[in-house]
Design a protein around this motif. Structure first.
Motif, PDB file in Angstrom:
ATOM      1  N   ARG A   1       0.605  -1.095   0.298  1.00 42.16           N
ATOM      2  CA  ARG A   1       0.197  -0.248   0.298  1.00 42.16           C
ATOM      3  C   ARG A   1       1.327   0.801  -0.046  1.00 42.16           C
ATOM      4  N   LEU A   2       1.068   1.719  -0.953  1.00 36.91           N
ATOM      5  CA  LEU A   2       2.005   3.058  -1.621  1.00 36.91           C
ATOM      6  C   LEU A   2       1.665   4.171  -1.200  1.00 36.91           C
ATOM      7  N   SER A   3       1.780   5.097  -1.200  1.00 40.56           N
ATOM      8  CA  SER A   3       0.922   6.386  -0.803  1.00 40.56           C
ATOM      9  C   SER A   3       0.780   7.405  -2.690  1.00 40.56           C
ATOM     10  N   GLY A   4      -0.772   7.388  -2.853  1.00 37.66           N
ATOM     11  CA  GLY A   4      -1.121   7.885  -4.025  1.00 37.66           C
ATOM     12  C   GLY A   4      -1.145   6.970  -5.666  1.00 37.66           C
ATOM     13  N   LEU A   5      -0.792   5.553  -4.577  1.00 42.25           N
ATOM     14  CA  LEU A   5      -0.689   4.567  -5.879  1.00 42.25           C
ATOM     15  C   LEU A   5      -2.684   4.142  -5.955  1.00 42.25           C
ATOM     16  N   PRO A   6      -3.706   3.903  -6.606  1.00 39.46           N
ATOM     17  CA  PRO A   6      -5.383   2.700  -5.768  1.00 39.46           C
ATOM     18  C   PRO A   6      -4.556   1.697  -5.331  1.00 39.46           C
ATOM     19  N   ASN A   7      -5.370   0.887  -4.917  1.00 37.24           N
ATOM     20  CA  ASN A   7      -5.557  -0.562  -4.554  1.00 37.24           C
ATOM     21  C   ASN A   7      -5.430  -1.367  -5.639  1.00 37.24           C
ATOM     22  N   HIS A   8      -4.432  -2.869  -5.418  1.00 44.07           N
ATOM     23  CA  HIS A   8      -4.335  -4.063  -6.518  1.00 44.07           C
ATOM     24  C   HIS A   8      -5.728  -4.409  -6.739  1.00 44.07           C
TER      25      HIS A   8
ATOM     26  N   SER B   1       6.156  -0.541 -11.501  1.00 41.05           N
ATOM     27  CA  SER B   1       5.454   0.404 -11.460  1.00 41.05           C
ATOM     28  C   SER B   1       3.927  -0.377 -11.468  1.00 41.05           C
ATOM     29  N   GLN B   2       3.176   0.338 -11.550  1.00 40.72           N
ATOM     30  CA  GLN B   2       1.149  -0.509 -11.573  1.00 40.72           C
ATOM     31  C   GLN B   2       0.759   0.801 -12.679  1.00 40.72           C
ATOM     32  N   ARG B   3       0.158  -0.592 -13.056  1.00 41.34           N
ATOM     33  CA  ARG B   3      -0.544  -0.248 -14.400  1.00 41.34           C
ATOM     34  C   ARG B   3      -2.147  -0.266 -13.962  1.00 41.34           C
ATOM     35  N   GLN B   4      -3.024   0.546 -13.406  1.00 40.11           N
ATOM     36  CA  GLN B   4      -4.517   0.038 -12.853  1.00 40.11           C
ATOM     37  C   GLN B   4      -5.305   1.780 -13.381  1.00 40.11           C
ATOM     38  N   PHE B   5      -6.855   1.400 -13.011  1.00 44.18           N
ATOM     39  CA  PHE B   5      -7.658   3.039 -13.412  1.00 44.18           C
ATOM     40  C   PHE B   5      -6.890   3.766 -12.107  1.00 44.18           C
ATOM     41  N   PRO B   6      -6.480   4.878 -11.837  1.00 46.31           N
ATOM     42  CA  PRO B   6      -6.358   6.051 -11.307  1.00 46.31           C
ATOM     43  C   PRO B   6      -7.537   6.325 -10.026  1.00 46.31           C
ATOM     44  N   LEU B   7      -7.995   5.543  -9.831  1.00 49.19           N
ATOM     45  CA  LEU B   7      -9.406   6.166  -9.351  1.00 49.19           C
ATOM     46  C   LEU B   7      -8.876   4.846  -7.339  1.00 49.19           C
TER      47      LEU B   7
END
Length: 345
Positions: A188-195, A266-272
């Motif tokens: 759980r990193l700041s600025g990233l959505p959940n997996h 690097s995470q690929r996800q919807f930024p929501l």
């Protein structure tokens, strides 16, 4: 909330630029240009991960060498409270505004130079368990969002992120062993959505980063889901500029600035992220009609309580629920004030 080093870097840059063409301006801050800073030191100070009180105070703008060159201009009228109010409500609004300032200055209850318990007025308290929209920690916010999403009618749609080490990182056997995909998924990193992102049509969501500022898609913008597709999500903006504007959100590749881990991912996800509830820090700068504050644990940083009570336009728009792990309801909570930040204003 901006660290003083950002302003000092701007100062040095502008001095360097001005020095090349105007030697007589070498000693002037910001190259002799007028700079306007806006903010309130009663609110949340720069966030220093695991920082002590001294570290947080030292990171503030008024601890910088720049501050001795500043002239302080104070605003005297709370425009947020007066907008759209009736003449009959002016006395109540004035009293509420004075109570907010006393809370921010640490003047409620006993002398406050750190943490102290204060009494919350009875008309602001929720005496039974109800929904709330602001909370001090991400864990509490996540539990509220999950509960309210389950109560929302409609079918859930789940989106999983694709997490990996950045291409700039050395793909050594040690890194691959320490940070396999299943480990990265649980971070759980700041600025990233959940997996695992669970959404429904009609659910409110928030952007965790700037996407398109011209179209109002900025960090903190709230939207309402209208359609859930496989590769894009359609949503309607419900705050700030471009209200009711429909937009399409696609998956983005994001890299966090968090220093908790020694490698870049690097995470690929919807930024929501869901925002039935949001953290107090995230609400700073927003004006809200109604605020419900849920405190299963006290605030832990300077200005958090002040930020909450100053988000609303009137006393009737604020409700506070204070309880413990056993769901026992209380009428007092902790207020955090660092007097040394307020003394040189």
């Amino acid at each position: 909330m901006t660290h003083k080093h950002c302003f000092e870097a701007l100062d040095r840059t502008m001095r360097d630029i001005s020095r090349s063409s105007q030697p007589n301006m070498q000693s002037k801050p910001f190259g002799g240009k007028v700079i306007l800073f806006g903010g309130d030191f009663r609110q949340i100070l720069p966030v220093i991960p695991k920082g002590t009180r001294t570290m947080i105070v030292n990171a503030s703008l008024n601890s910088s060498y720049i501050w001795r060159h500043c002239k302080v201009l104070k605003l005297t009228e709370n425009m947020r409270l007066r907008v759209g109010c009736q003449e009959a409500d002016l006395k109540e609004i004035k009293e509420f505004g004075e109570w907010i300032l006393k809370l921010g200055d640490g003047l409620l209850g006993e002398e406050n130079d750190g943490e102290i318990d204060i009494e919350i007025p009875d008309d602001l308290l929720i005496h039974d368990q109800q929904r709330a929209i602001l909370a001090p920690t991400n864990e509490v916010v996540d539990s509220i969002n999950k509960e309210l999403l389950e109560s929302l009618p409609g079918e859930e749609k789940v989106y999983f992120s694709s997490d990996s080490l950045c291409q700039s990182e050395e793909e050594s056997e040690l890194n691959m062993a320490l940070f396999p995909p299943d480990v990265l998924n649980n971070l759980r990193l700041s600025g990233l959505p959940n997996h695992k992102l669970v959404l429904k049509v009609g659910a409110p969501v928030m952007l965790p980063k700037n996407i398109n500022q011209a179209n109002g898609l900025c960090n903190g913008t709230r939207l309402k889901i209208t359609k859930l597709g496989k590769v894009v999500i359609e949503a309607k903006i419900i705050t700030w500029t471009n209200i009711d504007h429909h937009t399409l959100i696609s998956r983005l590749k994001m890299t966090p600035s968090d220093k908790k881990i020694p490698v870049k991912i690097s995470q690929r996800q919807f930024p929501l992220s869901l925002c039935f509830a949001m953290t107090i820090n995230k609400s700073q700068g927003q004006s809200l009609e109604r605020v419900g504050l849920y405190l299963p644990r006290p605030v832990f940083s300077l200005g958090q309580l002040y930020v909450v009570v100053s988000r609303v336009k009137n006393r009737k728009g604020l409700k506070i629920l204070i309880c413990d792990k056993e769901k026992r309801v209380y009428t007092t909570t902790t207020n955090v004030v660092y007097k040394e930040v307020l003394q040189n204003l």
